[in-house]
Design an enzyme around this catalytic site. Structure first.
Site, PDB file in Angstrom:
ATOM      1  N   GLU A   1       0.883  -1.160   0.000  1.00  0.00           N
ATOM      2  CA  GLU A   1       0.000   0.000   0.000  1.00  0.00           C
ATOM      3  C   GLU A   1       0.920   1.209   0.000  1.00  0.00           C
ATOM      4  O   GLU A   1       1.122   1.854   1.027  1.00  0.00           O
ATOM      5  CB  GLU A   1      -0.898   0.003   1.236  1.00  0.00           C
ATOM      6  CG  GLU A   1      -2.041  -0.982   1.197  1.00  0.00           C
ATOM      7  CD  GLU A   1      -2.969  -0.807   2.380  1.00  0.00           C
ATOM      8  OE1 GLU A   1      -4.063  -0.262   2.180  1.00  0.00           O
ATOM      9  OE2 GLU A   1      -2.591  -1.191   3.492  1.00  0.00           O
TER      10      GLU A   1
ATOM     11  N   CYS B   1      -2.355   8.906   3.049  1.00  0.00           N
ATOM     12  CA  CYS B   1      -2.031   8.358   1.733  1.00  0.00           C
ATOM     13  C   CYS B   1      -3.187   8.552   0.768  1.00  0.00           C
ATOM     14  O   CYS B   1      -3.020   8.421  -0.445  1.00  0.00           O
ATOM     15  CB  CYS B   1      -1.648   6.881   1.838  1.00  0.00           C
ATOM     16  SG  CYS B   1      -2.852   5.876   2.727  1.00  0.00           S
TER      17      CYS B   1
END
Length: 584
Positions: A326, A363
């Site tokens: 990720e 993010c």
């Protein structure tokens, strides 16, 4: 060289809770026989006893962390809390107060001390895992029970406040944002209580070619695995990934960014108190080089990494592709052509939240906004500017940036202005006033820089500069119209990261066009579309990469923390008159 194991305050054993339940039930029977109790009263009475006092597991007090009373983190090896034998600590300053330069002490494990982690129960876990469909299936039930207790613990308001304030101390964000992290974690835990853990390993069967033959598909653990998580979500990311790994039968080596790892260390203490087998998780505090050496020797069967793209690529090579990633998210939002005056304030609000909540340190943060000319004429940038100016240090709606200095971020702004013709600062672009943030961190106003689409796409250097992720309160704004939509789609195709995205439009044809030519793994669509704020009920993760990992859902847990195993049973009774066919 040895590491030092030390005693800790431990929660009462589950046997103690069972004894308390027995005593309570006896008391309820006594009251019931005397006619002084009701079923509802009894039920509520028992629920009130399902409580583990925080003094039985917590060792840190967020309110008093300071040079005088620093928070001290410990490693965990084979269920024991440990410090480096050299008693060396890495010190971290209070992100909000440069005068408190050692309010957090984290042990620095040395190269000589890695042997303890290489000899632990985690390191010795076989490829078949700690449990699977055939081995120790009772552990599925165990983790369903542990998860229930954890969820219940996070329903206690004082524990929510405890973790939210601890998050605020090490990764400053508004209380609403910190509390939301705890609440999402609790809701995830609630989703996987009881039998839902073993349901994660549900398989299937397919009839075979002849009587007695059947194919069975199973979800199978990897065994020893590793989780590496960043600073920005000190609780939510590591807890969700850790529990998913444990549910599927793995044992875990956990490394959380040392700036915030104290949060997860405290949560692991709570997990122990709720009955998690202590030897199932090792927690290590060390620098990147030492962690790399440990991984090289340990060779985990699978590693989940959440963080920067550069580190992700190095890990993929080092671990021979046995990774789920990720990584970075340079996330886009596109405001469609169907701009409406009555939706302006909400759209601006959501853009402000996506770009600047948690000081842009998500993010999933909105890194670039492609605004249709219709929205620009309505004044969406002015509306965003008005909201951005309300953010302040007092309520932490803007705060310190932990991965960039003030000068690094402002230098990036100057580079864009000098290199990209027609670029300009829409708002921000200055250092925060009257702050006491340490110089190693960043402190800038929420900032937006306008870049012409044509200039952005003119050269590779221009494009790479504009799409550099800052991970702070910073966004790029680009205007487009119907004729230049193809250029916007080309820009999205050229981007390297495909985590989150938003298509703010109710125009079905426009949405279909953009969706059909983009790949972001978590894409929000509609006039309320956002890029941030992922709840626990949908997949969160990138797409377009076979290494892409996810978080939060059943599918994410199965993809990241288990592999498929096919078992074909073929046990028809032997035939007395069987004749051997010709060999082939």
């Amino acid at each position: 060289m040895s590491i030092i194991y030390h005693g800790i305050k431990r929660a009462p054993k589950m046997g103690y809770l069972a004894m308390q339940k027995k005593l309570l039930m006896q008391e309820m029977v006594r009251k019931s026989s005397s006619g002084t109790s009701s079923l509802r009263t009894e039920t509520n009475a028992f629920e009130e006893t399902f409580f583990i006092p925080r003094e039985n597991w917590a060792t840190v007090e967020p309110e008093t962390m300071s040079n005088a009373i620093p928070a001290i983190a410990s490693c965990i090896v084979d269920g024991q809390f440990a410090l480096s034998a050299k008693k060396e600590y890495k010190t971290f300053p209070d992100p909000m107060d440069k005068n408190q330069d050692s309010f957090l002490l984290v042990p620095e494990i040395t190269r000589e001390e890695l042997g303890h982690f290489l000899q632990s129960r985690v390191a010795k876990t076989p490829k078949s895992g700690a449990h699977n469909a055939f081995k120790h299936p009772e552990r599925y039930l165990k983790y369903g029970d542990v998860t229930m207790k954890l969820a219940e613990a996070l329903r206690d308001a004082s524990n929510v406040t405890y973790f939210a304030k601890l998050i605020q101390r090490v990764a400053p964000k508004s209380y609403a944002q910190a509390e939301a992290e705890v609440v999402v974690t609790r809701k995830f835990l609630e989703n996987f209580t009881g039998d839902n853990v073993r349901f994660l390993s549900r398989g299937f069967s397919v009839p075979g070619d002849h009587t007695g033959q059947t194919s069975f598909g199973y979800r199978w653990p990897y065994g020893k695995v590793c989780i590496i998580t960043p600073f920005n979500f000190p609780l939510e990311i590591p807890v969700l990934q850790l529990l998913g790994a444990l549910y599927m039968g793995n044992r875990v080596l956990l490394h959380v960014d040392s700036r915030v790892s104290i949060v997860m260390e405290q949560f692991l203490r709570l997990m122990h108190a709720c009955g998690m087998p202590t030897e199932d998780v090792d927690l290590i505090h060390c620098d990147g080089q030492i962690m790399g050496e440990l991984l090289e020797q340990l060779q985990p069967r699978m590693t989940l990494f959440t963080g920067s793209q550069g580190v992700a690529e190095r890990l993929a090579l080092q671990l021979k592709g046995r990774v789920k990633l990720e990584d970075a998210g340079f996330d886009w939002k596109i405001l469609g052509p169907d701009a409406k005056e009555e939706e302006l304030q909400f759209t601006a609000y959501q853009c402000d939240q996506d770009a600047y909540a948690c000081s842009g340190q998500k993010c999933s943060a909105q890194s670039i906004l492609f605004a249709h000319a219709n929205w620009m004429r309505l004044g969406v940038c002015d509306a965003m500017a008005s909201l951005a100016k309300k953010r302040n240090l007092t309520d932490l709606t803007v705060g310190p940036v932990l991965t960039k200095t003030t000068e690094q971020m402002l230098t990036h702004v100057r580079q864009i202005l000098s290199q990209i013709e027609g670029s300009k600062v829409l708002f921000g672009g200055k250092e925060l006033q009257n702050h006491n943030i340490p110089e190693r961190y960043g402190a800038i106003e929420p900032t937006a820089v306008f870049v012409p689409l044509k200039e952005m796409m003119k050269t590779r250097d221009n494009f790479e500069l504009v799409t550099t992720e800052i991970f702070g309160p910073f966004q790029i704004v680009v205007e487009y119209d119907d004729s230049t939509l193809p250029d916007v789609l080309k820009a999205m195709e050229k981007m390297e990261n495909h985590l989150t995205a938003a298509i703010v439009s109710n125009d079905v044809d426009f949405r279909r066009k953009v969706l059909s030519e983009t790949v972001n793994g978590t894409t929000y669509v509609g006039n309320r579309a956002r890029t941030t704020g992922a709840p626990q009920n949908h997949w969160f993760g990138p797409a377009g990469d076979p290494r892409a990992g996810g978080i939060g859902t059943k599918e994410a847990i199965q993809l990241v923390w288990s592999s498929h195993r096919e078992v074909i049973v073929d046990d028809n009774e032997s035939k007395k008159n069987w004749t051997q066919p010709a060999q082939s």
